[in-house]
Write a protein that holds these residues in place. Structure first.
Motif, PDB file in Angstrom:
ATOM      1  N   GLU A  10      24.088  38.647  32.421  1.00  0.00           N
ATOM      2  CA  GLU A  10      24.566  38.288  30.752  1.00  0.00           C
ATOM      3  C   GLU A  10      25.650  39.446  30.500  1.00  0.00           C
ATOM      4  OE1 GLU A  10      21.259  41.553  31.787  1.00  0.00           O
ATOM      5  OE2 GLU A  10      21.515  39.183  32.215  1.00  0.00           O
ATOM      6  N   ILE A  11      26.100  40.790  31.257  1.00  0.00           N
ATOM      7  CA  ILE A  11      27.132  42.021  31.278  1.00  0.00           C
ATOM      8  C   ILE A  11      28.608  41.540  31.215  1.00  0.00           C
ATOM      9  CG2 ILE A  11      27.809  43.852  31.290  1.00  0.00           C
ATOM     10  CD1 ILE A  11      24.991  45.084  31.686  1.00  0.00           C
ATOM     11  N   LEU A  12      28.687  40.542  32.193  1.00  0.00           N
ATOM     12  CA  LEU A  12      29.623  39.778  32.854  1.00  0.00           C
ATOM     13  C   LEU A  12      30.242  38.306  32.192  1.00  0.00           C
ATOM     14  CD1 LEU A  12      29.938  40.606  36.540  1.00  0.00           C
ATOM     15  CD2 LEU A  12      30.513  41.278  34.756  1.00  0.00           C
ATOM     16  N   ASP A  13      28.779  37.681  31.607  1.00  0.00           N
ATOM     17  CA  ASP A  13      29.480  37.269  31.250  1.00  0.00           C
ATOM     18  C   ASP A  13      30.314  37.259  29.398  1.00  0.00           C
ATOM     19  OD1 ASP A  13      28.843  33.655  30.614  1.00  0.00           O
ATOM     20  OD2 ASP A  13      26.881  33.971  29.517  1.00  0.00           O
ATOM     21  N   GLY A  14      30.886  36.561  28.960  1.00  0.00           N
ATOM     22  CA  GLY A  14      32.030  35.783  28.147  1.00  0.00           C
ATOM     23  C   GLY A  14      33.187  37.137  28.456  1.00  0.00           C
ATOM     24  N   GLY A  15      32.764  38.187  28.906  1.00  0.00           N
ATOM     25  CA  GLY A  15      33.724  39.024  30.135  1.00  0.00           C
ATOM     26  C   GLY A  15      35.417  38.734  30.495  1.00  0.00           C
ATOM     27  N   CYS A  16      36.059  39.600  30.058  1.00  0.00           N
ATOM     28  CA  CYS A  16      37.306  39.440  30.784  1.00  0.00           C
ATOM     29  C   CYS A  16      37.478  41.137  32.105  1.00  0.00           C
ATOM     30  CB  CYS A  16      38.478  39.642  29.939  1.00  0.00           C
ATOM     31  SG  CYS A  16      40.067  39.293  30.066  1.00  0.00           S
ATOM     32  N   LEU A  17      37.745  40.599  32.879  1.00  0.00           N
ATOM     33  CA  LEU A  17      38.216  41.726  33.745  1.00  0.00           C
ATOM     34  C   LEU A  17      39.380  42.342  33.694  1.00  0.00           C
ATOM     35  CD1 LEU A  17      36.813  40.268  37.069  1.00  0.00           C
ATOM     36  CD2 LEU A  17      35.862  41.299  35.074  1.00  0.00           C
ATOM     37  N   LEU A  18      40.076  43.796  33.089  1.00  0.00           N
ATOM     38  CA  LEU A  18      41.130  44.634  32.884  1.00  0.00           C
ATOM     39  C   LEU A  18      40.789  45.573  34.199  1.00  0.00           C
ATOM     40  CD1 LEU A  18      43.251  45.851  31.423  1.00  0.00           C
ATOM     41  CD2 LEU A  18      41.484  47.546  30.605  1.00  0.00           C
ATOM     42  N   CYS A  19      42.634  44.540  35.409  1.00  0.00           N
ATOM     43  CA  CYS A  19      42.714  45.948  36.061  1.00  0.00           C
ATOM     44  C   CYS A  19      44.067  46.327  35.824  1.00  0.00           C
ATOM     45  CB  CYS A  19      41.998  45.770  36.738  1.00  0.00           C
ATOM     46  SG  CYS A  19      43.715  44.693  38.221  1.00  0.00           S
ATOM     47  N   SER A  20      45.060  46.706  36.913  1.00  0.00           N
ATOM     48  CA  SER A  20      46.860  47.248  36.031  1.00  0.00           C
ATOM     49  C   SER A  20      47.478  46.610  36.843  1.00  0.00           C
ATOM     50  CB  SER A  20      46.655  48.952  37.135  1.00  0.00           C
ATOM     51  OG  SER A  20      46.185  49.371  37.609  1.00  0.00           O
ATOM     52  N   GLU A  21      47.043  45.229  37.683  1.00  0.00           N
ATOM     53  CA  GLU A  21      47.813  44.613  38.017  1.00  0.00           C
ATOM     54  C   GLU A  21      48.238  43.767  37.236  1.00  0.00           C
ATOM     55  OE1 GLU A  21      48.966  44.949  41.027  1.00  0.00           O
ATOM     56  OE2 GLU A  21      48.297  46.705  41.840  1.00  0.00           O
ATOM     57  N   GLU A  22      49.637  43.026  37.242  1.00  0.00           N
ATOM     58  CA  GLU A  22      50.005  42.081  36.700  1.00  0.00           C
ATOM     59  C   GLU A  22      49.863  40.506  37.079  1.00  0.00           C
ATOM     60  OE1 GLU A  22      54.232  40.173  34.375  1.00  0.00           O
ATOM     61  OE2 GLU A  22      53.772  41.742  35.883  1.00  0.00           O
ATOM     62  N   GLU A  23      50.346  40.126  38.090  1.00  0.00           N
ATOM     63  CA  GLU A  23      49.004  39.036  38.877  1.00  0.00           C
ATOM     64  C   GLU A  23      48.325  39.166  39.519  1.00  0.00           C
ATOM     65  OE1 GLU A  23      51.159  36.136  38.592  1.00  0.00           O
ATOM     66  OE2 GLU A  23      52.340  38.007  36.893  1.00  0.00           O
ATOM     67  N   PRO A  24      47.436  38.644  39.677  1.00  0.00           N
ATOM     68  CA  PRO A  24      46.034  37.728  40.288  1.00  0.00           C
ATOM     69  C   PRO A  24      46.210  37.953  42.027  1.00  0.00           C
ATOM     70  CG  PRO A  24      47.002  35.562  39.401  1.00  0.00           C
ATOM     71  CD  PRO A  24      47.783  37.073  38.630  1.00  0.00           C
ATOM     72  N   HIS A  25      46.731  37.514  43.022  1.00  0.00           N
ATOM     73  CA  HIS A  25      47.049  37.150  43.935  1.00  0.00           C
ATOM     74  C   HIS A  25      46.744  38.760  45.069  1.00  0.00           C
ATOM     75  CE1 HIS A  25      51.438  37.581  42.841  1.00  0.00           C
ATOM     76  NE2 HIS A  25      51.566  38.175  44.713  1.00  0.00           N
ATOM     77  N   HIS A  26      47.828  39.508  44.453  1.00  0.00           N
ATOM     78  CA  HIS A  26      46.912  40.952  45.345  1.00  0.00           C
ATOM     79  C   HIS A  26      46.156  41.649  44.180  1.00  0.00           C
ATOM     80  CE1 HIS A  26      50.678  40.247  48.504  1.00  0.00           C
ATOM     81  NE2 HIS A  26      48.792  39.983  48.259  1.00  0.00           N
ATOM     82  N   CYS A  27      45.587  41.553  43.894  1.00  0.00           N
ATOM     83  CA  CYS A  27      44.727  42.399  42.669  1.00  0.00           C
ATOM     84  C   CYS A  27      43.189  42.559  43.263  1.00  0.00           C
ATOM     85  CB  CYS A  27      44.827  41.773  41.416  1.00  0.00           C
ATOM     86  SG  CYS A  27      44.134  42.527  39.935  1.00  0.00           S
ATOM     87  N   HIS A  28      42.443  43.218  42.547  1.00  0.00           N
ATOM     88  CA  HIS A  28      40.790  43.428  43.387  1.00  0.00           C
ATOM     89  C   HIS A  28      40.282  42.382  42.441  1.00  0.00           C
ATOM     90  CE1 HIS A  28      40.910  46.940  40.145  1.00  0.00           C
ATOM     91  NE2 HIS A  28      39.090  46.193  40.423  1.00  0.00           N
ATOM     92  N   ARG A  29      40.383  42.522  41.054  1.00  0.00           N
ATOM     93  CA  ARG A  29      40.024  41.671  40.105  1.00  0.00           C
ATOM     94  C   ARG A  29      39.766  40.290  40.581  1.00  0.00           C
ATOM     95  NH1 ARG A  29      45.268  41.706  37.771  1.00  0.00           N
ATOM     96  NH2 ARG A  29      46.022  39.722  37.400  1.00  0.00           N
ATOM     97  N   ARG A  30      40.673  39.517  40.574  1.00  0.00           N
ATOM     98  CA  ARG A  30      40.691  38.338  41.342  1.00  0.00           C
ATOM     99  C   ARG A  30      39.828  38.170  42.903  1.00  0.00           C
ATOM    100  NH1 ARG A  30      42.111  35.992  45.782  1.00  0.00           N
ATOM    101  NH2 ARG A  30      43.781  37.532  46.236  1.00  0.00           N
ATOM    102  N   LEU A  31      39.345  39.053  43.282  1.00  0.00           N
ATOM    103  CA  LEU A  31      38.355  39.398  44.443  1.00  0.00           C
ATOM    104  C   LEU A  31      37.462  39.541  44.003  1.00  0.00           C
ATOM    105  CD1 LEU A  31      40.546  41.174  46.984  1.00  0.00           C
ATOM    106  CD2 LEU A  31      40.305  39.595  47.126  1.00  0.00           C
ATOM    107  N   VAL A  32      37.074  40.417  42.643  1.00  0.00           N
ATOM    108  CA  VAL A  32      35.491  40.558  42.248  1.00  0.00           C
ATOM    109  C   VAL A  32      35.145  39.042  41.635  1.00  0.00           C
ATOM    110  CG1 VAL A  32      34.882  41.703  39.941  1.00  0.00           C
ATOM    111  CG2 VAL A  32      36.403  42.655  41.387  1.00  0.00           C
ATOM    112  N   ALA A  33      35.996  38.518  40.798  1.00  0.00           N
ATOM    113  CA  ALA A  33      35.940  37.486  40.730  1.00  0.00           C
ATOM    114  C   ALA A  33      35.286  36.171  41.354  1.00  0.00           C
ATOM    115  CB  ALA A  33      37.302  36.913  39.179  1.00  0.00           C
ATOM    116  N   GLU A  34      36.290  36.084  42.269  1.00  0.00           N
ATOM    117  CA  GLU A  34      36.232  34.862  43.138  1.00  0.00           C
ATOM    118  C   GLU A  34      34.653  35.488  44.160  1.00  0.00           C
ATOM    119  OE1 GLU A  34      39.370  34.881  45.888  1.00  0.00           O
ATOM    120  OE2 GLU A  34      40.693  33.683  44.196  1.00  0.00           O
ATOM    121  N   TYR A  35      34.232  36.617  44.785  1.00  0.00           N
ATOM    122  CA  TYR A  35      32.936  37.474  45.251  1.00  0.00           C
ATOM    123  C   TYR A  35      31.697  36.578  44.400  1.00  0.00           C
ATOM    124  CZ  TYR A  35      29.690  40.577  47.576  1.00  0.00           C
ATOM    125  OH  TYR A  35      28.806  41.146  48.130  1.00  0.00           O
ATOM    126  N   LEU A  36      31.950  36.723  42.878  1.00  0.00           N
ATOM    127  CA  LEU A  36      30.782  36.614  41.977  1.00  0.00           C
ATOM    128  C   LEU A  36      30.391  35.229  42.234  1.00  0.00           C
ATOM    129  CD1 LEU A  36      31.373  39.504  39.548  1.00  0.00           C
ATOM    130  CD2 LEU A  36      29.478  39.232  41.644  1.00  0.00           C
TER     131      LEU A  36
END
Length: 148
Positions: free
Chosen positions: A109-135
């Motif tokens: 419920e905390i993540l639902d409707g959330g938007c992940l923020l990190c400092s990388e511009e593109e998702p291909h080499h970014c941990h936010r993409r890894l988090v999203a795909e893992y979940l």
């Protein structure tokens, strides 16, 4: 379940209000900061307390910092400091870290409707993409949308 994966460092490049409003228009409920370092001088107006203020004042969305969704310094630093860091090594280490932290047990419920923020511009080499795909792999019903 639907949540946006990217907000990233567009906020460093664009006028903040435009980015906040476009995020708000997409129905984002909260900005989820997954950065390891969210208080450094380099963060500018994207420091944690500033973001908490701006997200609420500009578009009435919540801000939440979840350090368990960030890499450790031991994983991040060697990758960032190398001119062309070894992405495969970083990805493997970060996936192992997420498994050991059992991030799939994070409150949905905390993540639902959330938007992940990190400092990388593109998702291909970014941990936010890894988090999203893992979940998505563990939860199944996660919709990932990269914000332009």
């Amino acid at each position: 379940m639907s949540w946006d994966e990217d907000f990233y460092n567009r906020i460093h490049k664009e006028i903040g209000g435009d980015v906040f409003h476009s995020t708000y228009e997409r129905g984002v409920k909260r900005l989820i900061d997954v950065r390891l370092n969210n208080v450094s001088q380099l963060a500018g107006f994207t420091k944690k307390n500033d973001l908490r203020y701006f997200t609420k004042a500009i578009c009435n969305i919540d801000y939440l910092h979840i350090p368990d969704l960030a890499p450790t310094a031991e994983i991040l630093d060697p990758y960032k400091k190398a001119k062309n860091g070894d992405w495969q090594l970083y990805e493997r280490q970060f996936l192992e870290l997420m498994q050991s932290r059992h991030i799939e047990n994070s409150p949905r419920e905390i993540l639902d409707g959330g938007c992940l923020l990190c400092s990388e511009e593109e998702p291909h080499h970014c941990h936010r993409r890894l988090v999203a795909e893992y979940l998505k792999k563990h939860w199944g019903d996660v919709e990932i949308e990269h914000l332009p």
